[in-house]
Design a protein around this motif. Structure first.
Motif, PDB file in Angstrom:
ATOM      1  N   TYR A 123      12.652  44.614  45.079  1.00 53.22           N
ATOM      2  CA  TYR A 123      12.744  43.760  46.263  1.00 53.22           C
ATOM      3  C   TYR A 123      13.602  42.536  45.969  1.00 53.22           C
ATOM      4  N   CYS A 124      13.359  41.881  44.848  1.00 56.25           N
ATOM      5  CA  CYS A 124      14.130  40.682  44.496  1.00 56.25           C
ATOM      6  C   CYS A 124      15.606  41.026  44.272  1.00 56.25           C
ATOM      7  N   ALA A 125      15.864  42.127  43.594  1.00 54.05           N
ATOM      8  CA  ALA A 125      17.255  42.544  43.364  1.00 54.05           C
ATOM      9  C   ALA A 125      17.947  42.844  44.694  1.00 54.05           C
ATOM     10  N   SER A 126      17.258  43.540  45.586  1.00 54.57           N
ATOM     11  CA  SER A 126      17.811  43.859  46.898  1.00 54.57           C
ATOM     12  C   SER A 126      18.087  42.591  47.700  1.00 54.57           C
ATOM     13  N   MET A 127      17.193  41.623  47.608  1.00 50.54           N
ATOM     14  CA  MET A 127      17.355  40.404  48.385  1.00 50.54           C
ATOM     15  C   MET A 127      18.440  39.489  47.805  1.00 50.54           C
ATOM     16  N   VAL A 128      18.689  39.568  46.503  1.00 49.95           N
ATOM     17  CA  VAL A 128      19.842  38.847  45.941  1.00 49.95           C
ATOM     18  C   VAL A 128      21.111  39.364  46.602  1.00 49.95           C
ATOM     19  N   VAL A 129      21.246  40.677  46.627  1.00 49.97           N
ATOM     20  CA  VAL A 129      22.438  41.292  47.227  1.00 49.97           C
ATOM     21  C   VAL A 129      22.490  40.983  48.728  1.00 49.97           C
TER      22      VAL A 129
END
Length: 151
Positions: A123-129
């Motif tokens: 989730y955090c990786a997706s939201m960075v992008v």
């Protein structure tokens, strides 16, 4: 083991955010609802954990920029504010990725499952992008035939 509601809300929020970007990216209408949900969620985290969630700060700037745009239109100032505040949120999410080993050790001591931790990282990786794409999309909104009102 029963999973917490966050296990399901994280991917749902990410999907809704991406849907907003993909369907309303040219207008930026998705920015206020997405940032408002993130800000409320960060506030709940602060109350629940009695620790500061930097999302209450970073999302607040996106909310301010979004409200500014709604009131004054898509000015150069709104364009910059939306882009910079989106980068701030991306940086906030990127802290999880940068400090994942320490965070993972801390979460392992809590009641969080391995599934929850994997979903949280994704989730955090997706939201960075997502927030980097939102920053770029907002910055490019004044290009390609879209009107930017001068300050």
């Amino acid at each position: 083991m029963s999973e917490s509601i966050g296990t399901f809300l994280m991917p749902l929020y990410a999907i809704a955010s991406w849907f907003g970007l993909c369907t309303q990216g040219n207008s930026g209408k998705y920015m206020l609802p997405v940032s408002l949900v993130g800000w409320i969620w960060a506030g709940i985290n602060c109350i629940r954990t009695k620790r500061l969630d930097l999302g209450v700060i970073s999302f607040f700037f996106v909310i301010l920029a979004s409200l500014y745009e709604r009131h004054y239109g898509f000015t150069r100032g709104a364009k910059v504010a939306l882009s910079v505040s989106s980068v701030m949120v991306a940086m906030n999410y990127s802290l999880v990725i940068a400090f994942w080993n320490d965070i993972q050790k801390d979460l392992a001591k809590s009641s969080k499952s391995e599934l929850w931790m994997n979903i949280f990282w994704g989730y955090c990786a997706s939201m960075v992008v997502f927030w980097v794409c939102a920053a770029v999309k907002n910055y490019m909104r004044g290009e390609n035939g879209y009107t930017v009102v001068g300050l």
